[in-house]
Design a protein around this motif. Structure first.
Motif, PDB file in Angstrom:
ATOM      1  N   LEU A   1       0.975  -1.142  -0.102  1.00 24.53           N
ATOM      2  CA  LEU A   1       0.068   0.031   0.174  1.00 24.53           C
ATOM      3  C   LEU A   1       1.118   1.333  -0.118  1.00 24.53           C
ATOM      4  N   GLU A   2       1.787   1.422   0.267  1.00 23.16           N
ATOM      5  CA  GLU A   2       3.029   2.641   0.677  1.00 23.16           C
ATOM      6  C   GLU A   2       3.325   2.829  -0.194  1.00 23.16           C
ATOM      7  N   ARG A   3       3.859   1.539  -1.274  1.00 27.12           N
ATOM      8  CA  ARG A   3       4.758   2.405  -2.634  1.00 27.12           C
ATOM      9  C   ARG A   3       3.496   2.391  -3.211  1.00 27.12           C
ATOM     10  N   LEU A   4       2.528   1.721  -3.177  1.00 28.32           N
ATOM     11  CA  LEU A   4       1.064   2.382  -4.432  1.00 28.32           C
ATOM     12  C   LEU A   4       0.690   3.846  -4.417  1.00 28.32           C
ATOM     13  N   GLN A   5       1.144   4.315  -2.291  1.00 28.13           N
ATOM     14  CA  GLN A   5       0.689   6.125  -2.312  1.00 28.13           C
ATOM     15  C   GLN A   5       1.979   6.785  -3.231  1.00 28.13           C
ATOM     16  N   LYS A   6       2.750   5.758  -2.696  1.00 29.21           N
ATOM     17  CA  LYS A   6       4.060   6.922  -3.716  1.00 29.21           C
ATOM     18  C   LYS A   6       3.928   7.029  -4.777  1.00 29.21           C
ATOM     19  N   GLY A   7       3.068   6.255  -5.214  1.00 24.70           N
ATOM     20  CA  GLY A   7       3.281   6.262  -6.775  1.00 24.70           C
ATOM     21  C   GLY A   7       5.270   5.492  -7.300  1.00 24.70           C
ATOM     22  N   THR A   8       4.982   4.644  -6.397  1.00 24.49           N
ATOM     23  CA  THR A   8       6.518   3.707  -7.337  1.00 24.49           C
ATOM     24  C   THR A   8       6.382   3.421  -8.546  1.00 24.49           C
ATOM     25  N   PRO A   9       6.743   3.358  -9.677  1.00 21.26           N
ATOM     26  CA  PRO A   9       6.177   2.826 -11.405  1.00 21.26           C
ATOM     27  C   PRO A   9       6.669   1.350 -10.873  1.00 21.26           C
ATOM     28  N   ALA A  10       5.167   0.434 -12.008  1.00 18.96           N
ATOM     29  CA  ALA A  10       5.797  -0.604 -12.342  1.00 18.96           C
ATOM     30  C   ALA A  10       6.516  -0.995 -13.402  1.00 18.96           C
TER      31      ALA A  10
END
Length: 303
Positions: free
Chosen positions: A172-181
């Motif tokens: 969830l934190e990764r998504l909230q930070k907008g870390t790319p895939a």
């Protein structure tokens, strides 16, 4: 009376590396075993005791501190990861010097030992081909334990584990930070197991696994990594990760994260079902996310 008490005494089980998965395992085994849980942190003693284990403070990096573990139990669950440096696993080497003969040990390894396998589906007969030091340390640990099992006439089972998730282990934190895939064309296949299912698998392996046998501790999901992140984002109503080609991604994420996004694996799990009788509670990631949502949004009480 004393003889009767001896017959009723529970066998001893030693859990090494009793973190999140170990804590989920303890209630599954407390009736069958007297469980000893090893921790290097004295602050965790009360937590482990409350979970039903006998806490033991020991440092797996110091052989002298392991002396009290020698011959303590003939059933062992080895969850402790290697240290984060070197090409071997000194912790496992230290353990093999004090473990008793004719023991039953379940080792929690990693699917990373296979390296990059592209889009091919495969079972446990595939040859390992680790591509980074982290995976090579796991291969070294497996080899150390195989050699120990052979010379000590012990039974060893290896569970190769992918990304572990649960309601409290989501990106969830990764998504909230907008870390790319990665974009679809560059993305890799990834494997998953719910922490509760892994705990059940460890218990089954203790009782049902064949000696010197490897098992893929993975669920039925067949997903690429960005697809997994999208599923979590959609479930929790978060923005999906932006997608980048691999050439651009390397400048946007950490080397550790990039290494996970550079290896593709599609593991078959037929063996855990056929040999261990495993019935996955969370057969696919969607099942685990549904459960996580229920925990995050409890049903209102009926006043």
């Amino acid at each position: 009376m004393k003889n009767k008490q001896k017959k009723l005494a529970r066998p001893r089980l030693l859990v090494l590396g009793c973190g999140d998965v170990g804590l989920r395992l303890l209630p599954l085994l407390n009736r069958q075993f007297r469980v000893f849980a090893v921790t290097s942190q004295p602050a965790r003693v009360a937590e482990l005791r409350a979970a039903g284990a006998v806490p033991l403070v020991a440092d797996l990096d110091q052989r002298d501190s392991l002396a009290r573990l020698a011959n303590l139990a003939t059933h062992i669950v080895h969850l402790a990861p290697p240290r984060s440096e070197g090409e071997s696993d000194a912790r496992t080497r230290n353990l093999t010097a004090i473990l008793p003969d004719k023991s039953r040990l379940v080792y929690i390894s990693t699917t990373g030992v296979y390296g990059d396998c592209g889009e091919e589906e495969f079972d446990e007969t595939r040859t390992v081909a680790p591509r980074n030091a982290r995976a090579r340390r796991r291969v070294a640990a497996e080899q150390l334990l195989r050699a120990w099992a052979k010379r000590s006439h012990s039974s060893l089972s290896i569970l190769r584990v992918p990304g572990i998730y649960a309601a409290d282990r989501l990106p969830l934190e990764r998504l909230q930070k907008g870390t790319p895939a990665l974009i679809e064309a560059d993305d890799v296949y990834t494997n998953h197991i719910h922490a509760e299912d892994l705990a059940i698998l460890i218990k089954l392996a203790l009782f049902r696994a064949s000696p010197s046998r490897v098992y893929h501790a993975v669920d039925d999901s067949d997903m690429k990594m960005a697809e997994y992140f999208d599923a979590v984002a959609d479930a929790f109503e978060l923005p999906r990760s932006p997608r980048l080609p691999r050439a651009e991604l390397s400048a946007a994420v950490s080397p550790m994260l990039l290494s996970f996004m550079s290896e593709s694996r599609r593991l078959r799990n037929d063996r855990i079902k056929a040999e261990l009788g495993m019935r996955l509670r969370y057969a696919k990631v969607a099942d685990g996310l549904q459960d996580a949502l229920k925990r995050a949004r409890p049903v209102p009480s009926q006043a």
